[in-house]
Design a protein around this motif. Sequence first.
Motif, PDB file in Angstrom:
ATOM      1  N   THR A 330       0.804  -1.221   0.205  1.00  0.00           N
ATOM      2  CA  THR A 330       0.270   0.014  -0.043  1.00  0.00           C
ATOM      3  C   THR A 330       0.994   1.232  -0.244  1.00  0.00           C
ATOM      4  N   ASP A 331       0.520   2.249  -0.797  1.00  0.00           N
ATOM      5  CA  ASP A 331       1.164   3.529  -0.902  1.00  0.00           C
ATOM      6  C   ASP A 331       0.346   4.584   0.009  1.00  0.00           C
ATOM      7  N   ILE A 332       1.179   5.287   0.836  1.00  0.00           N
ATOM      8  CA  ILE A 332       0.421   6.272   1.678  1.00  0.00           C
ATOM      9  C   ILE A 332       0.854   7.632   1.082  1.00  0.00           C
ATOM     10  N   VAL A 333      -0.040   8.446   0.197  1.00  0.00           N
ATOM     11  CA  VAL A 333       0.329   9.378  -0.594  1.00  0.00           C
ATOM     12  C   VAL A 333       0.100  10.767  -0.093  1.00  0.00           C
ATOM     13  N   PHE A 334       1.099  11.339  -0.240  1.00  0.00           N
ATOM     14  CA  PHE A 334       1.046  12.958   0.341  1.00  0.00           C
ATOM     15  C   PHE A 334       0.854  13.663  -0.839  1.00  0.00           C
ATOM     16  N   SER A 335      -0.190  14.351  -1.192  1.00  0.00           N
ATOM     17  CA  SER A 335      -0.653  15.113  -2.512  1.00  0.00           C
ATOM     18  C   SER A 335       0.522  16.178  -2.882  1.00  0.00           C
ATOM     19  N   GLY A 336       1.044  15.939  -4.030  1.00  0.00           N
ATOM     20  CA  GLY A 336       1.986  16.770  -4.414  1.00  0.00           C
ATOM     21  C   GLY A 336       3.434  16.839  -3.825  1.00  0.00           C
ATOM     22  N   LEU A 337       3.595  15.862  -3.046  1.00  0.00           N
ATOM     23  CA  LEU A 337       4.929  15.742  -2.346  1.00  0.00           C
ATOM     24  C   LEU A 337       5.663  14.370  -2.370  1.00  0.00           C
ATOM     25  N   GLY A 338       5.020  13.325  -2.619  1.00  0.00           N
ATOM     26  CA  GLY A 338       5.746  11.970  -2.493  1.00  0.00           C
ATOM     27  C   GLY A 338       4.729  11.033  -1.858  1.00  0.00           C
ATOM     28  N   TRP A 339       5.302   9.524  -1.684  1.00  0.00           N
ATOM     29  CA  TRP A 339       4.610   8.791  -1.038  1.00  0.00           C
ATOM     30  C   TRP A 339       5.446   7.819  -0.560  1.00  0.00           C
ATOM     31  N   ILE A 340       4.821   6.886   0.523  1.00  0.00           N
ATOM     32  CA  ILE A 340       5.631   5.948   1.286  1.00  0.00           C
ATOM     33  C   ILE A 340       5.026   4.624   1.058  1.00  0.00           C
ATOM     34  N   THR A 341       5.855   3.568   0.643  1.00  0.00           N
ATOM     35  CA  THR A 341       5.179   2.201   0.547  1.00  0.00           C
ATOM     36  C   THR A 341       5.307   1.416   1.570  1.00  0.00           C
ATOM     37  N   VAL A 342       4.101   0.766   2.077  1.00  0.00           N
ATOM     38  CA  VAL A 342       4.314  -0.351   3.201  1.00  0.00           C
ATOM     39  C   VAL A 342       4.172  -1.408   2.663  1.00  0.00           C
ATOM     40  N   PRO A 343       5.143  -2.288   2.726  1.00  0.00           N
ATOM     41  CA  PRO A 343       5.126  -3.390   2.111  1.00  0.00           C
ATOM     42  C   PRO A 343       4.238  -4.708   2.750  1.00  0.00           C
ATOM     43  N   HIS A 344       3.818  -4.539   3.810  1.00  0.00           N
ATOM     44  CA  HIS A 344       2.934  -5.454   4.727  1.00  0.00           C
ATOM     45  C   HIS A 344       1.852  -4.611   5.522  1.00  0.00           C
ATOM     46  N   GLY A 345       0.615  -5.196   5.268  1.00  0.00           N
ATOM     47  CA  GLY A 345      -0.344  -4.410   6.238  1.00  0.00           C
ATOM     48  C   GLY A 345      -0.309  -4.746   7.541  1.00  0.00           C
ATOM     49  N   GLY A 346      -1.308  -4.137   8.288  1.00  0.00           N
ATOM     50  CA  GLY A 346      -1.477  -4.679   9.681  1.00  0.00           C
ATOM     51  C   GLY A 346      -0.762  -3.570  10.458  1.00  0.00           C
ATOM     52  N   VAL A 347      -0.414  -2.215  10.067  1.00  0.00           N
ATOM     53  CA  VAL A 347       0.299  -1.194  10.940  1.00  0.00           C
ATOM     54  C   VAL A 347      -0.851  -0.029  11.084  1.00  0.00           C
ATOM     55  N   THR A 348      -0.653   0.797  11.984  1.00  0.00           N
ATOM     56  CA  THR A 348      -1.490   1.972  12.192  1.00  0.00           C
ATOM     57  C   THR A 348      -0.458   3.001  12.036  1.00  0.00           C
ATOM     58  N   VAL A 349      -0.573   3.992  11.210  1.00  0.00           N
ATOM     59  CA  VAL A 349      -0.107   5.275  11.172  1.00  0.00           C
ATOM     60  C   VAL A 349      -0.685   6.543  11.546  1.00  0.00           C
ATOM     61  N   THR A 350      -0.056   7.655  11.668  1.00  0.00           N
ATOM     62  CA  THR A 350      -0.446   8.976  11.970  1.00  0.00           C
ATOM     63  C   THR A 350       0.148   9.973  10.547  1.00  0.00           C
ATOM     64  N   ALA A 351      -0.508  10.342   9.828  1.00  0.00           N
ATOM     65  CA  ALA A 351       0.173  11.415   8.793  1.00  0.00           C
ATOM     66  C   ALA A 351      -0.070  12.989   9.380  1.00  0.00           C
ATOM     67  N   HIS A 352       0.829  13.842   9.286  1.00  0.00           N
ATOM     68  CA  HIS A 352       0.686  15.122   9.513  1.00  0.00           C
ATOM     69  C   HIS A 352       1.283  16.038   8.384  1.00  0.00           C
ATOM     70  N   LEU A 353       0.063  16.804   7.775  1.00  0.00           N
ATOM     71  CA  LEU A 353       0.253  17.702   6.837  1.00  0.00           C
ATOM     72  C   LEU A 353      -0.279  18.927   6.887  1.00  0.00           C
ATOM     73  N   PRO A 354       0.168  19.989   5.930  1.00  0.00           N
ATOM     74  CA  PRO A 354      -0.651  21.399   6.199  1.00  0.00           C
ATOM     75  C   PRO A 354      -1.872  21.270   5.998  1.00  0.00           C
ATOM     76  N   GLU A 355      -2.775  21.988   6.850  1.00  0.00           N
ATOM     77  CA  GLU A 355      -4.218  21.824   6.689  1.00  0.00           C
ATOM     78  C   GLU A 355      -4.658  22.249   5.158  1.00  0.00           C
ATOM     79  N   GLY A 356      -5.418  21.221   4.497  1.00  0.00           N
ATOM     80  CA  GLY A 356      -5.575  21.748   3.023  1.00  0.00           C
ATOM     81  C   GLY A 356      -4.919  20.629   2.215  1.00  0.00           C
ATOM     82  N   VAL A 357      -3.905  20.023   2.680  1.00  0.00           N
ATOM     83  CA  VAL A 357      -3.083  19.015   1.765  1.00  0.00           C
ATOM     84  C   VAL A 357      -3.914  17.504   1.979  1.00  0.00           C
ATOM     85  N   ARG A 358      -4.013  16.771   1.005  1.00  0.00           N
ATOM     86  CA  ARG A 358      -4.620  15.754   1.073  1.00  0.00           C
ATOM     87  C   ARG A 358      -3.825  14.281   1.466  1.00  0.00           C
TER      88      ARG A 358
END
Length: 366
Positions: A330-358
């Motif tokens: 699974t890719d975690i996508v930061f709109s207009g910045l890039g992405w992080i690939t998570v090879p295996h599922g079953g994890v919990t994450v928190t993303a922090h982005l400027p308000e308005g960025v998806r």
Amino acid sequence: MEKVICYGCGAEIQTQDPKAPGYAPASALEREEVICKRCFRLKHYNEVQDVDLTDDDFLRMLNQIRETDGMIVKVMDIFDFNGSFIQGLPRFTGNKPIILVGNKVDLLPKSVNHNKVKQWMRRLAKEQGLKVNDVFLVSAKTGEGMEEVAGSIEQQRRGKDVYVVGCTNVGKSTFINHLIQDSTGEKEAITTSYFPGTTLGFIDIPLDEKASLFDTPGVINRHQMAHYVSEKDLKVITPQKEIKPRVYQLNEDQTLYFGGLARLDFTKGEKHSFVCYFSNQLNIHRTKLEKADELYETHLGELLSPPDQDTKSQLPPLKAQSFQVLEDKTDIVFSGLGWITVPHGGVTVTAHLPEGVRVSLRSSLI
């Protein structure tokens, strides 16, 4: 002051904002026929330049396309596929044939299988409600794939008009400049025109005596990072060459900072790999979750940059969003910045982005 209209594209002339439609230097107002900078560059240097429009402006233009007979070429930024997607396109363009073009393929690692990327693009487009006739990968910068897509456009348009659509910053202008050169071979073939009722015209590039290729101004997707950073910082986060993936082995309660623009907390799961695909120039910093807030408060603009000291005040506060990554690859996508690939599922994450960025999840591109 009396309105002055650009005779090239129909935009109202203004002398304040070089990035806005209709810009011309004040000296141009002294001429008998006034032309904006964008049309001037097109006419004299064969350059097509993007002009930002509001969503409403762009939708009005799309509605005009709906009433015409032709085909659509939708240009995407392959490095920012999710961020450069125009929502609801078929609703406005009708049942016209659509060719999907993934630009900036030169940024992907050379090991990537292009056929698999095309299948991935087709699948994601279908999930977004977009039915496409064909998919191409190109680099308008290097010319890779341009001859193939030009041939397909010529074959599929069946003598009809072609409308090139895309968001800002996808490289649409460079793409069209290639098509101009390939299809006409001469600068004098280019004209400008505008449809009645619009404040900014389409650029009209004749393909033959009956049909034209129309460039449409780039639509702004407000959820992209580009709209929240300075021009200086944008140069750092915009990849210029092949992306080198950076792999981090994280334990639970560790954090990755992407400059000072974004952050990802690994909040629950066994030790895990996170594969980061960002501009090679963007600094990635690892720290413990318990120290992350303090690090941001004391080192934003220094250790955590961009932004730098001069531009950090322009950045909106970071907003947290937590989610579970359940699926493998699974890719975690930061709109207009890039992405992080998570090879295996079953994890919990928190993303922090400027308000308005998806931030969004998708099946892995690579």
